[in-house]
Design a protein around this motif. Structure first.
Motif, PDB file in Angstrom:
ATOM      1  N   LEU A 224       0.821  -1.222   0.000  1.00 29.63           N
ATOM      2  CA  LEU A 224       0.000   0.000   0.000  1.00 29.63           C
ATOM      3  C   LEU A 224       0.852   1.268   0.000  1.00 29.63           C
ATOM      4  N   ILE A 225       2.175   1.096   0.069  1.00 28.40           N
ATOM      5  CA  ILE A 225       3.081   2.246   0.067  1.00 28.40           C
ATOM      6  C   ILE A 225       3.271   2.741  -1.365  1.00 28.40           C
ATOM      7  N   THR A 226       3.079   4.007  -1.602  1.00 24.49           N
ATOM      8  CA  THR A 226       3.225   4.556  -2.951  1.00 24.49           C
ATOM      9  C   THR A 226       4.621   5.108  -3.212  1.00 24.49           C
ATOM     10  N   ASN A 227       5.361   5.448  -2.148  1.00 17.54           N
ATOM     11  CA  ASN A 227       6.702   6.011  -2.291  1.00 17.54           C
ATOM     12  C   ASN A 227       7.637   5.361  -1.272  1.00 17.54           C
ATOM     13  N   LYS A 228       8.550   4.504  -1.762  1.00 14.41           N
ATOM     14  CA  LYS A 228       9.499   3.843  -0.873  1.00 14.41           C
ATOM     15  C   LYS A 228      10.763   4.686  -0.745  1.00 14.41           C
ATOM     16  N   LEU A 229      11.146   4.972   0.497  1.00 16.95           N
ATOM     17  CA  LEU A 229      12.295   5.833   0.745  1.00 16.95           C
ATOM     18  C   LEU A 229      13.372   5.108   1.554  1.00 16.95           C
ATOM     19  N   LEU A 230      14.602   5.524   1.353  1.00 15.22           N
ATOM     20  CA  LEU A 230      15.747   5.000   2.096  1.00 15.22           C
ATOM     21  C   LEU A 230      16.524   6.160   2.692  1.00 15.22           C
ATOM     22  N   ILE A 231      16.866   6.053   3.989  1.00 17.91           N
ATOM     23  CA  ILE A 231      17.831   6.974   4.580  1.00 17.91           C
ATOM     24  C   ILE A 231      19.195   6.353   4.327  1.00 17.91           C
ATOM     25  N   PRO A 232      19.975   6.891   3.402  1.00 16.96           N
ATOM     26  CA  PRO A 232      21.213   6.224   2.997  1.00 16.96           C
ATOM     27  C   PRO A 232      22.327   6.382   4.039  1.00 16.96           C
ATOM     28  N   PRO A 233      23.172   5.370   4.171  1.00 14.82           N
ATOM     29  CA  PRO A 233      24.353   5.512   5.035  1.00 14.82           C
ATOM     30  C   PRO A 233      25.379   6.387   4.330  1.00 14.82           C
ATOM     31  N   TYR A 234      26.382   6.803   5.065  1.00 13.73           N
ATOM     32  CA  TYR A 234      27.445   7.604   4.439  1.00 13.73           C
ATOM     33  C   TYR A 234      28.803   7.077   4.880  1.00 13.73           C
ATOM     34  N   PRO A 235      29.696   6.842   3.916  1.00 12.67           N
ATOM     35  CA  PRO A 235      29.435   6.813   2.460  1.00 12.67           C
ATOM     36  C   PRO A 235      28.567   5.622   2.087  1.00 12.67           C
ATOM     37  N   ALA A 236      28.025   5.646   0.902  1.00 14.36           N
ATOM     38  CA  ALA A 236      27.026   4.657   0.488  1.00 14.36           C
ATOM     39  C   ALA A 236      27.524   3.222   0.545  1.00 14.36           C
ATOM     40  N   ASP A 237      28.813   3.008   0.301  1.00 15.81           N
ATOM     41  CA  ASP A 237      29.346   1.644   0.260  1.00 15.81           C
ATOM     42  C   ASP A 237      30.056   1.255   1.557  1.00 15.81           C
ATOM     43  N   ALA A 238      29.860   2.024   2.614  1.00 19.85           N
ATOM     44  CA  ALA A 238      30.543   1.754   3.880  1.00 19.85           C
ATOM     45  C   ALA A 238      29.894   0.586   4.620  1.00 19.85           C
ATOM     46  N   LEU A 239      30.690  -0.094   5.424  1.00 17.29           N
ATOM     47  CA  LEU A 239      30.182  -1.147   6.291  1.00 17.29           C
ATOM     48  C   LEU A 239      29.656  -0.467   7.545  1.00 17.29           C
ATOM     49  N   THR A 240      28.342  -0.477   7.722  1.00 14.43           N
ATOM     50  CA  THR A 240      27.727   0.276   8.819  1.00 14.43           C
ATOM     51  C   THR A 240      26.794  -0.615   9.625  1.00 14.43           C
ATOM     52  N   SER A 241      26.111   0.007  10.579  1.00  8.00           N
ATOM     53  CA  SER A 241      25.085  -0.695  11.342  1.00  8.00           C
ATOM     54  C   SER A 241      24.012  -1.199  10.390  1.00  8.00           C
ATOM     55  N   GLU A 242      23.303  -2.242  10.828  1.00  6.23           N
ATOM     56  CA  GLU A 242      22.280  -2.847   9.973  1.00  6.23           C
ATOM     57  C   GLU A 242      21.135  -1.893   9.686  1.00  6.23           C
ATOM     58  N   SER A 243      20.767  -1.086  10.679  1.00  5.23           N
ATOM     59  CA  SER A 243      19.654  -0.153  10.499  1.00  5.23           C
ATOM     60  C   SER A 243      19.740   0.930  11.557  1.00  5.23           C
ATOM     61  N   LEU A 244      18.863   1.934  11.427  1.00  2.72           N
ATOM     62  CA  LEU A 244      18.772   3.013  12.401  1.00  2.72           C
ATOM     63  C   LEU A 244      17.677   2.719  13.415  1.00  2.72           C
ATOM     64  N   ASN A 245      17.828   3.225  14.616  1.00  2.00           N
ATOM     65  CA  ASN A 245      16.749   3.202  15.595  1.00  2.00           C
ATOM     66  C   ASN A 245      15.530   3.899  14.997  1.00  2.00           C
ATOM     67  N   VAL A 246      14.333   3.356  15.222  1.00  6.05           N
ATOM     68  CA  VAL A 246      13.135   3.879  14.568  1.00  6.05           C
ATOM     69  C   VAL A 246      12.830   5.321  14.966  1.00  6.05           C
ATOM     70  N   ALA A 247      13.131   5.700  16.201  1.00  5.30           N
ATOM     71  CA  ALA A 247      12.882   7.078  16.622  1.00  5.30           C
ATOM     72  C   ALA A 247      13.829   8.040  15.917  1.00  5.30           C
ATOM     73  N   ILE A 248      15.095   7.632  15.781  1.00  9.69           N
ATOM     74  CA  ILE A 248      16.069   8.468  15.076  1.00  9.69           C
ATOM     75  C   ILE A 248      15.701   8.570  13.602  1.00  9.69           C
ATOM     76  N   ALA A 249      15.308   7.447  13.014  1.00 13.74           N
ATOM     77  CA  ALA A 249      14.907   7.455  11.607  1.00 13.74           C
ATOM     78  C   ALA A 249      13.699   8.369  11.392  1.00 13.74           C
ATOM     79  N   THR A 250      12.764   8.340  12.321  1.00 11.61           N
ATOM     80  CA  THR A 250      11.580   9.199  12.212  1.00 11.61           C
ATOM     81  C   THR A 250      11.977  10.668  12.254  1.00 11.61           C
ATOM     82  N   ALA A 251      12.909  11.003  13.124  1.00 10.29           N
ATOM     83  CA  ALA A 251      13.366  12.394  13.229  1.00 10.29           C
ATOM     84  C   ALA A 251      14.020  12.852  11.925  1.00 10.29           C
ATOM     85  N   ILE A 252      14.843  11.979  11.323  1.00  6.76           N
ATOM     86  CA  ILE A 252      15.505  12.336  10.065  1.00  6.76           C
ATOM     87  C   ILE A 252      14.477  12.542   8.960  1.00  6.76           C
ATOM     88  N   ILE A 253      13.511  11.632   8.887  1.00  7.05           N
ATOM     89  CA  ILE A 253      12.460  11.731   7.860  1.00  7.05           C
ATOM     90  C   ILE A 253      11.667  13.017   8.026  1.00  7.05           C
TER      91      ILE A 253
END
Length: 259
Positions: A224-253
């Motif tokens: 049902l999602i019409t627009n799928k978005l990604l908060i990209p890591p930096y740099p894009a090809d870096a080895l990073t955490s698997e994901s962001l905390n949902v509260a932090i991700a919400t703040a960025i969005i």
């Protein structure tokens, strides 16, 4: 902060039955039974007194004593003030009725959040604070999400709970209602499009779905999602955490939508 005591109903002592009742409100089943929740701390209680919420009782440590306060508190150490507040009854119907008109007139540009199974009280409380800061119109939550009146959630909101509606309802129905009204439904996914490159410059309204801490957005909602978005890591090809905390991700969005 000096609390406004003009509308206070407070007691100089507590009976054993009163203490038992107040302690019981730490449990959801009793909050549901009595239709109330609790708030603790000078700032949060002051926010409650300034709001449209009905504050039924206020207990002040100077009046009831530290021992009594320590027996009713949900905090690691007693706060100066403890309040019992009537739970409001929020309905999504009024919001749904206004969606089409908002899209046609373009006046209010409403922006909403939907939380698909957020379980952690601290995360929900922080998201409510974020929604308050960024002027989010309301928050929809799946029935399986943590209860907004959980004392840990209330505490984490730091008073924002009294300014933001959190409505528990079927999120699939919410998504369909927004789409029917011609409003975009956004969601965050690891295979989504770069938020900073693909968010339309006029993206000021719609619904933003945030997934649970463990599983993200459920397959039932993904379709049902019409627009799928990604908060990209930096740099894009870096080895990073698997994901962001949902509260932090919400703040960025939210920050990017309001930028």
């Amino acid at each position: 902060m000096t609390l406004n005591r003009a509308n206070w109903y407070y007691m100089a002592s507590l009976s054993a039955n009163q203490i038992k009742y107040l302690r019981s409100l730490s449990q959801k089943k009793f909050r549901d039974e009595y239709g109330v929740f609790v708030a603790e701390g000078e700032k949060i209680v002051d926010e409650a007194l300034r709001s449209d919420y009905k504050v039924k009782e206020v207990y002040y440590e100077k009046e009831i004593g530290r021992d009594a306060m320590s027996r009713i508190t949900n905090l690691s150490s007693p706060s100066p003030v403890f309040a019992v507040i009537e739970k409001p009854n929020f309905s999504p119907d009024k919001i749904f009725d206004s969606l089409s008109n908002a899209q046609v007139t373009g006046v209010s540009k409403p922006l909403f959040l939907a939380l698909d199974g957020v379980k952690d009280p601290g995360n929900l409380g922080t998201i409510i604070r974020v929604a308050d800061w960024f002027g989010i119109d309301a928050i929809f939550a799946a029935p399986g999400s943590v209860e907004v009146y959980n004392p840990k959630v209330v505490q984490a909101t730091m008073g924002a709970i009294f300014r933001k509606q959190v409505i528990y309802t079927d999120l699939a129905d919410v998504c369909r209602k927004f789409s029917t009204a011609g409003l975009p439904v956004y969601g965050t996914f690891l295979d989504g499009k770069n938020l900073y490159e693909n968010l339309p410059s006029d993206a000021k309204h719609g619904l933003v779905v945030m997934g649970s801490e463990s599983f993200g957005i459920s397959p039932a909602l993904e379709s049902l999602i019409t627009n799928k978005l990604l908060i990209p890591p930096y740099p894009a090809d870096a080895l990073t955490s698997e994901s962001l905390n949902v509260a932090i991700a919400t703040a960025i969005i939210c920050a990017e939508f309001r930028r």
